[in-house]
Every structure is written in C-alpha cells, then in structure tokens.
Write a protein that holds these residues in place. Structure first.
Motif, PDB file in Angstrom:
ATOM      1  N   ARG A 222      39.644 -47.243  13.336  1.00 57.46           N
ATOM      2  CA  ARG A 222      40.192 -48.105  12.380  1.00 57.46           C
ATOM      3  C   ARG A 222      39.764 -49.375  12.187  1.00 57.46           C
ATOM      4  N   ASP A 255      44.261 -44.169   6.258  1.00 59.73           N
ATOM      5  CA  ASP A 255      44.817 -44.595   7.382  1.00 59.73           C
ATOM      6  C   ASP A 255      45.902 -45.066   6.911  1.00 59.73           C
ATOM      7  N   SER A 256      47.266 -44.196   7.012  1.00 55.61           N
ATOM      8  CA  SER A 256      48.586 -44.413   6.459  1.00 55.61           C
ATOM      9  C   SER A 256      49.296 -45.265   7.445  1.00 55.61           C
ATOM     10  N   GLU A 257      48.654 -45.520   8.660  1.00 51.61           N
ATOM     11  CA  GLU A 257      49.652 -46.569   9.690  1.00 51.61           C
ATOM     12  C   GLU A 257      49.209 -47.616   9.257  1.00 51.61           C
ATOM     13  N   ALA A 260      51.136 -48.905   6.290  1.00 54.93           N
ATOM     14  CA  ALA A 260      52.371 -49.093   6.741  1.00 54.93           C
ATOM     15  C   ALA A 260      52.543 -50.394   7.372  1.00 54.93           C
ATOM     16  N   GLU A 261      51.610 -50.856   8.141  1.00 53.79           N
ATOM     17  CA  GLU A 261      51.766 -52.003   8.862  1.00 53.79           C
ATOM     18  C   GLU A 261      51.314 -53.256   7.827  1.00 53.79           C
ATOM     19  N   GLN A 541      49.839 -37.506   1.187  1.00 53.68           N
ATOM     20  CA  GLN A 541      51.229 -38.013   0.996  1.00 53.68           C
ATOM     21  C   GLN A 541      51.866 -37.534  -0.229  1.00 53.68           C
TER      22      GLN A 541
END
Length: 628
Positions: A222, A255-257, A260-261, A541
């Motif tokens: 990442r 990188d969906s995380e 979200a962050e 998504q």
C-alpha cells in the motif's frame, strides 16, 4: 496437521501428514533438547502463564485445539512431560527430556518428500534439494547426539551454551524451510522489491503486509502514487520481471481500506474545525493521481493462473451439454402440446391413467407431422441462440488473447437453459478485456434471439402461414415480460392478444425463450455476464451493490416470475463471486462501455419484469382475472 504410523518397536512415530512415505521406526535413539519444545510452543503462540479474561465456550475449544496440537508436536520432537509427578524442569535446566526413535530411511523419505514439494514436481531440482535437506537433518541429529553425550559424561547441566544456540538457529531455519510455501516471498525478495521496483518517483510505500486471502499468498503493498497509474504499473511489472523472471506476478487492485481511512480522517478533520484544502497545485495533482487509491499484490505466478481444465471437468461439460439438448427438445415438445388430440390431453390430465399400459386415446388416428413440423424449428432455434452466445464469448476471447475453459450449459425445462458457465483459464490483462469477453456473448445471443422474435412476429399475422404451421399459445403467457409482451401486443394488435389463445409462429417461442435466457445472463450479479460487465465498467464495490438488489429482486419474484427462485439459487451456488483473475483491476473501461453496461442492465430488467394486472388489462394483453 500430524498423523501417526505404527512402528516396529511398538511405539508410534508421529510425522507430518503431507509426508506419507515415512517408514516404520527402528531403535536408533536420537536425543531432542528442551529448547526444541520451547521453539515450537513459541511458534504456536502459547503463553508462559495462565490466560486472563472471560472464559467462553469458543475460547475453551480453541485452547483445547492448541493444546492437542502442541501435544502432537511434543510427540514429534520426542518431548514427554511427567504428568504423574507434575514436576517441571527448572529454569536454565538444559538436561535431556527424552529421546525419539527415527529410522535413517524415514529421514531420507522425509527429505525426499519435502524436496519434491519445494521443487514443484521438477525432478531436476528435487535431487539437490533432497540432498540438502537430508544433510541438514543429519547435521542437526549428530549435533544433538554429541551434546547429549557430553552432558551425560559431565553429569550435569554443563551443556555448551554456544553450541546449543547454534543448534537452535539451525533447527529454526530448517523448520522455516519446511513449513513455508515453495513460492513464498522471503525477506531478500521483499527488500529487492522495495529498493528496485518502488520509490519516491513511482509509488511511495507506506505499508506492506501479507495478503489476507485463503486462496492467495503473497505481499500486499500500500502507498501513494507519484506518477500516472499506467506508467507506474508498467514500471513495476518490468522491474519484477527483471529481478525474479516469471516467479511472481504483480496485480493492481483498488485499496478500499485506504479510501475508508481517508474518509474517516476527512470527516474527523471537518468535525474538529479543520479546513478542507482548496484544489490546485501539488496537493490537487496528488489527489488526482490517487483517485481511486490503489495497492499492489505480488503473488507467486502459479497462483495468478485460474484453475485449469481437467478430464473430469470436460466430462461434466459433456454431460451438461447432453442435458441441455434434452431440455431444448422437451421444451419444443411441450410448446406444441395443444396440438395433441383433446381426448389425449384429458387422458394425461388424470394421474391414475399413468399406470395403464394402454395407448392414450386419440393417438391411433392422429397425424404427428404438423406436431413435429413446429417442434423442430423451436428446438433448433433455442439451441442456436445459446450456441451463438457461446461463440460470441470465444471470438472475443480469441481477439483479446484470453483462454477459456469448457462451456458448462445449465439446462432448464421452462426456457431451455439458464445460459452457461464459461470459466477463464488465463489471467486477463485488464478490465477492458474482461468487459469485451463478457459482453460479446449476450450481444450475439440477443441479436440472434431478437431476429428470431422479429421474424416470428411478422409470420404470425393471419394468412401469412397456414394454420397448421402456427402454434396456439395462451395469451396470458405474454404477461410474463413487460418489454416483450408490449412489443408483441404492438405487432399483433389488440384483437389477437385479448383472446384466450393466440396463434404464433414457432420462431416467436424460440426468440422469446432466447431473450429471457439472455436477460438472465445480463443481470448484474456475481460472475454471470452482467456481473462481469458491471465489475469491469464500475468496479467491485458497484458489483456488490447491484448484486444485493438483484438478489432482492429474484427473492421477491420481481425478476423472472417463476424462474426467479431457481435462477437465484443457481447463481448463489455456482456464480456468486466476482472475477478475481484480472491483472489491472483498477483502470476503468471508459464511458462508452459504462453506458452500454447500464443499458444492458436496464434491458434485462424490462425483459424479466412481469406486467402488473392493471397494466396488462390496459394494454390488452390476455385475460387478467386469473393473473398472479
């Protein structure tokens, strides 16, 4: 996982189950030092003291499982605790705990099995690996025996700490070598990746972690893009190929995380009185480059290849193809059932007659020629529309350089088939290739079915075909599709559609069933064609969201009427997961394909959505008093 084999000395020799060729144990006694047990327990995560916190049934089961695993590992290492006396070795006591009987032949078999696994079946590589592993086994055993002899001669705890530490390190190295995957990334490979393939001018790494996937092992990287996405991806693939050859494959994913962050951070900043940065300058450029946020997966090349075709898969495909042909024949015969004599239909309506061996009444003087004259066009046309669908997939796959597995037809007695499963057997280059291959099948199938329906409707006007060449169909069946029923009503007129039956060309039935099948395949769910198109055009998504609404529509019977439940069950069992073998899973397909995907999904909904009773009555499509 451990398994046991009986020994010639009456004991059990515990070995890893993956090594199935271990021979019975003999009387060669090999000492095992206490530190071996501590190494295994540390690797298993067992603590030194009792655990604290609320005890639950689930935790107790997990503890019991861990204890049993540790007990098996103790048996493998030859460590036996004195459970009767309850005594424990004191801290710093390096005395021998016990010994284990191992055959030299068993040691060679274990080394041979591990070398074959690590070499991936390559006999040329397995030989040197086997010799190396066997040498390491023998070296550790000899050192352990010598240390045990020295300790017994000195009669105490005077074991050489330096040699014991060295033996511990060798033992840990051997355990790591045996337990890790043959293609796993090691520390040296990761360092090479960071230094050569990534950097401040391409992709700034912020975090690396193992891939949390049951089907894949490798490294998830990442960070932040520092250049155009396509250039960075090409650079990283080139460097990985230069460094490791074809050992690893690089996959670019969303990188969906990270998104979200960032969303949480932005909300917190705004809630805390933070000021949203103005667009423009370097910050805007960085934000543009990192929309959407991406990450890279570096996985062994063998895991980047979809499951390959085997003999039993080809056999299953052949059997399903036969069943599909049978379902098309059954549908063609059932569609012409009204052409049977009236007394024959009444005989079949009574289940008690099925036990009789007598010929149904009316068939002795019945001429079957008109029956089969209309059944054969239905059979061949339905078969043809499904074959055209699969040919479309394979032509597009050939153009895109994508390999496909065998076609698994899914027979259905109401419309001929639910379509087919066409698996990929090679990695797709990008989402554009995924869309093209997925969309080519429905495009060909819809064109073929729509052509049949148009020709059939044009032949269904009174006087265009002789009465025996037409098939009487209950007009109420046309209420099953909002789009197709309205189109049929528009072509045939109000007078023809308001009766209980309407005589149509056999091609109308074939075209109708073909369009229903194509519409089912275009639903935006899982890995059916419509799901693949949505994934390619809008991302995973979006596919998750459309799949949810599709399942709701199928579960409530809003899409496909009586076909909804069986088709939904089929998708859940066979095609519920998104496509995962796409190397560039980030770059979109473009506006044209996105708009075409939306139009295809809308078309599928209009075809599968049944007419409401009020609408059918106002349109004049069949009687509505018994409509469900």
């Amino acid at each position: 996982m451990l398994g046991s084999l009986p020994s010639t000395s009456g004991r059990q020799c515990l070995v890893p189950q993956r090594t199935l060729s271990v021979l019975p144990c003999t009387h060669h006694r090999i000492p095992v030092l206490p530190f071996s047990r501590r190494i295994i327990r540390a690797a298993a995560g067992e603590g030194e003291g009792p655990s604290t916190g609320p005890a639950t049934a689930e935790a107790s089961q997990e503890d019991a499982r861990i204890k049993k695993t540790l007990a098996d590992l103790d048996a493998l290492l030859g460590v036996q605790e004195d459970t009767k006396s309850g005594s424990k070795p004191k801290a710093g006591d390096n005395s021998l705990q016990t010994s284990i009987s191992v055959s030299p032949e068993a040691m060679r078999k274990l080394a041979d099995a591990e070398s074959q696994r690590l070499a991936g079946g390559d006999a040329g590589k397995a030989g040197p690996m086997r010799d190396d592993l066997e040498g390491q086994f023998q070296k550790i055993i000899e050192k352990a025996r010598r240390l045990a002899d020295e300790q017994s001669k000195k009669g105490g705890n005077a074991t050489n700490e330096q040699e014991q530490a060295q033996l511990r390190a060798e033992f840990e190295t051997l355990l790591t070598q045996i337990s890790k995957s043959p293609d796993a990334l090691d520390k040296d490979d990761i360092k090479k990746l960071r230094d050569a393939a990534f950097g401040p001018q391409t992709f700034w790494i912020t975090e690396t972690m193992p891939i949390a996937d049951a089907e894949r092992t490798g490294l998830l990287i990442r960070g932040n893009l520092r250049d155009e996405r396509s250039k960075v991806f090409a650079h990283i693939r080139e460097k990985v190929l230069e460094l490791f050859g074809d050992k690893y494959t690089v996959i670019m994913v969303e990188d969906s995380e990270a998104e979200a962050e960032e969303g949480s951070s932005s909300a917190a900043a705004m809630g805390g009185g933070g000021v949203k940065p103005r667009p423009g300058g370097a910050a805007a450029q960085a934000q543009l480059l990192n929309t959407p946020r991406i990450a890279f997966q570096v996985i062994p090349a063998a895991q980047a290849v979809p499951p390959q075709t085997t003999g039993w898969k080809q056999a299953i495909a052949f059997v399903l193809a036969l069943l599909f042909v049978g379902s098309c024949g059954q549908l063609a015969l059932a569609a012409n059932i009204t052409k049977l004599p009236k007394e024959t239909l009444e005989w079949f309506a009574n289940p008690a007659n099925y036990e009789s061996d007598a010929l149904p009444p009316g068939l002795d003087t019945w001429d079957p020629a008109p029956y089969f004259a209309t059944a054969i066009p239905i059979f061949s046309a339905i078969l043809g529309t499904n074959v055209a669908h699969e040919v479309g997939h394979r032509v597009a796959a050939f153009v895109r350089g994508v390999r496909l597995g065998p076609t698994y037809f899914v027979p259905n007695f109401q419309v001929g088939s639910f379509g087919a499963i066409t698996p990929f057997t090679s990695m797709l280059k990008d989402r554009l290739a995924l869309w093209d291959v997925a969309a080519a099948g429905p495009i060909a199938g819809v064109l073929a079915s729509a052509t049949l329906l148009a020709i059939g409707l044009s032949q269904s006007h009174p006087g265009d075909l002789p009465p025996e060449a037409l098939v009487p169909v209950p007009s109420q069946l046309f209420q099953g599709s909002l789009l197709l029923g309205s189109l049929t009503r528009l072509v045939l007129g109000d007078v023809a559609m308001r009766g209980a039956e309407v005589a149509v060309s056999p091609l109308v039935i074939a075209g109708w069933c073909g369009l229903i099948t194509q519409a089912l395949q275009l639903l935006p769910v899982g890995s059916v064609d419509g799901g693949r198109m949505v994934q390619a055009a809008y991302g995973k998504q979006a596919l998750s969201l459309t799949s949810l609404f599709t399942y709701l529509g199928l579960g409530l019977g809003l899409l496909g009427s009586s076909l909804a439940l069986p088709y939904g069950i089929y998708v859940i069992i066979c095609q519920r997961t998104a496509e995962r073998y796409v190397q560039d899973a980030v770059t979109p397909t473009g506006d044209a394909r996105a708009n075409a995907t939306a139009a295809a999904v809308l078309f599928a909904i209009l075809v599968l959505l049944p007419m409401a009773p009020e609408l059918a009555s106002s349109f004049g499509v069949g009687p509505t008093d018994n409509f469900l």
